[in-house]
Design an enzyme around this catalytic site. Structure first.
Site, mmCIF file in Angstrom:
data_model
loop_
_atom_site.group_PDB
_atom_site.id
_atom_site.type_symbol
_atom_site.label_atom_id
_atom_site.label_comp_id
_atom_site.label_asym_id
_atom_site.label_seq_id
_atom_site.Cartn_x
_atom_site.Cartn_y
_atom_site.Cartn_z
ATOM 1 N N GLY A 10 0.816 -1.218 0.000
ATOM 2 C CA GLY A 10 0.000 0.000 0.000
ATOM 3 C C GLY A 10 0.845 1.261 0.000
ATOM 4 C CB THR A 35 -5.350 -1.769 -5.115
ATOM 5 O OG1 THR A 35 -5.618 -0.368 -5.229
ATOM 6 C CG2 THR A 35 -5.153 -2.132 -3.646
ATOM 7 C CE1 TYR A 148 -8.187 0.667 9.172
ATOM 8 C CE2 TYR A 148 -8.400 1.898 11.235
ATOM 9 C CZ TYR A 148 -7.672 1.560 10.107
ATOM 10 O OH TYR A 148 -6.417 2.101 9.913
ATOM 11 C CB CYS A 149 -11.773 -0.932 15.977
ATOM 12 S SG CYS A 149 -12.005 0.851 15.818
ATOM 13 C CB ILE A 181 -1.387 10.439 9.979
ATOM 14 C CG1 ILE A 181 -0.963 9.488 11.102
ATOM 15 C CG2 ILE A 181 -0.193 10.859 9.137
ATOM 16 C CD1 ILE A 181 -0.038 10.074 12.139
#
Length: 241
Positions: A10, A35, A148-149, A181
């Site tokens: 990624g 991807t 996701y978590c 971020i």
């Protein structure tokens, strides 16, 4: 002497790109993934002759196998950074099975497949560095991100278990858990949203992709030879647990 190989998944932009560039600076030959072919072209443009890139869909077993074959043809991998991941955010009551499955399959199962495929080379060398990119929400949780978590909490357990298994072979396994971020996604937030998020960060700002990359580069270096099974939070104090 042939350059050591570092794999970064990624890496077409953002944190992945910063990690790939940091490892190039550490004198690794970087093999990165994206991807799509356009993502591969973007990676190749900034890596130049210091690395290469291939298409990879972590949720697809055949794609993982093909990527592994392409990388192993270049030589044994010394550093693996499992960075690639996706989100499919929605509240649990609205979350479809496919939203759950695709996130777990990509973020967690994909990391498993790739790591397993490069382990033999590292074990033969009796040296290796595996760095998994987690997230502050893996420990804190976050509404609308149960999938996701869960994937990131899983990555942290995966990291600790592998550290036990591989320590005697000279391979360290650690995770870096970024906080908020500055990325394309955060740039799209309103000023009110940004202020609300930053109110919970003691340092009062978002992190930069380079700050995550430097943490990864450290964990991939000889300076971190006695660090394994750890989750390094790079979050400005958002989570101090």
């Amino acid at each position: 002497m042939q350059q050591s190989i570092a794999v970064v998944t990624g890496a077409s932009r953002g944190i992945g790109q910063a990690i790939a560039q940091a490892l190039v600076e550490a004198n690794y030959f970087v093999v990165a993934s994206a991807t799509s072919e356009s993502g591969v072209a973007a990676i190749q443009e900034y890596l130049g002759e210091k690395g290469t890139a291939f298409v990879l869909n972590l949720a697809d077993k055949d794609s993982c196998a093909q990527f592994t074959e392409q990388v192993n043809a270049l030589g044994a991998v010394s550093v693996l950074v499992n960075n690639a991941g996706i989100t499919k955010d929605t509240l649990m009551l609205r979350m479809k099975d496919e939203d759950w499955d695709s996130v777990i399959e990509t973020n967690l199962s994909g990391a498993f497949r790739l790591t397993k495929s490069f382990l033999k080379g590292m074990m033969k060398q009796r040296w290796g560095r595996i760095v998994n990119i987690s997230s502050v929400v893996g420990a804190m949780g976050n509404p609308g991100q149960a999938n996701y978590c869960a994937s990131k909490a899983g990555i942290e357990g995966f990291t600790r278990s592998l550290a036990y298994e591989l320590g005697s072979r000279g391979i360290t396994v650690n995770a870096v858990a970024p906080g908020f971020i500055a990325t394309d996604m955060t740039h799209e937030l309103t000023e009110d949203q940004k202020q609300a998020m930053m109110a919970n960060i003691p340092l009062g700002r978002y992190g930069e992709a380079d700050e995550i990359a430097k943490a990864v580069r450290f964990l991939a270096s000889d300076d971190a030879a006695y660090i394994t099974g750890q989750v390094l939070g790079v979050n400005g104090g958002l989570n101090m647990g």
